[in-house]
Design an enzyme around this catalytic site. Structure first.
Site, short mmCIF file in Angstrom:
data_model
loop_
_atom_site.label_atom_id
_atom_site.label_comp_id
_atom_site.label_asym_id
_atom_site.label_seq_id
_atom_site.Cartn_x
_atom_site.Cartn_y
_atom_site.Cartn_z
N SER A 289 0.27 -1.15 2.31
CA SER A 289 1.45 -0.32 2.13
C SER A 289 1.90 -0.25 0.42
O SER A 289 2.28 0.74 0.23
CB SER A 289 2.74 -1.34 2.05
OG SER A 289 3.03 -2.23 0.87
N LYS B 196 6.68 -3.84 -4.03
CA LYS B 196 7.47 -2.37 -3.48
C LYS B 196 7.66 -2.27 -4.91
O LYS B 196 7.48 -2.40 -6.13
CB LYS B 196 8.09 -2.98 -3.00
CG LYS B 196 7.81 -3.97 -1.44
CD LYS B 196 7.10 -2.60 -0.37
CE LYS B 196 6.91 -3.37 1.32
NZ LYS B 196 5.66 -2.36 1.81
#
Length: 141
Positions: free
Chosen positions: A35, A79
């Site tokens: 990711s 993130k």
């Protein structure tokens, strides 16, 4: 006997110091997965994240953070902050049908750098600031 007690006391003091440092200053964790490509390696990087920014200033757009996963509290996610409270963000920037959301107070919009292979706020919505553990300050490959 007193030699062993002194050694045990020293070990206890060091353990307490490490625990205080981890809880209030900074700690390290292992981040892996696709990711955050190309920022982080898919096979894993050790990242250092600090807890001080949240206490003394504000996290901002573009900051890389470590947070408790909203879908599985036993896991951590790494993130990038795309939106802070009050920002209007695109829910899915790769979708041809653009929809916008305003990030609610006390929340952040988090997304992975690899949009085609990331489970992030597009799937679970805005993330509560209470789940954000800290801002990444270092990466060890």
């Amino acid at each position: 006997m007193s030699k062993y007690l002194k050694s045990a006391a020293l070990v206890l003091q060091v353990a307490c110091g490490v625990q205080l440092f981890n809880n209030h200053v900074a700690e390290f964790t292992w981040c892996f997965g696709p990711s955050m490509l190309p920022t982080l390696n898919m096979t894993g990087d050790i990242v250092g994240f600090e807890h001080l920014t949240q206490r003394f200033s504000k996290l901002g757009t573009g900051d890389l953070v470590v947070a408790v996963s909203p879908t599985d509290p036993s896991k951590l996610v790494c993130k990038r902050i795309i939106g802070v409270p009050g920002d209007k963000v695109v829910i899915d920037p790769v979708s041809p049908h653009r929809q916008y959301i305003t990030v609610p107070p006390g929340h952040y919009w988090l997304m992975g750098d690899n949009l085609s292979n990331s489970t992030d706020s597009r799937a679970y919505g805005p993330v509560s600031g209470g789940l954000v553990l800290g801002r990444v300050f270092a990466r060890v490959s």
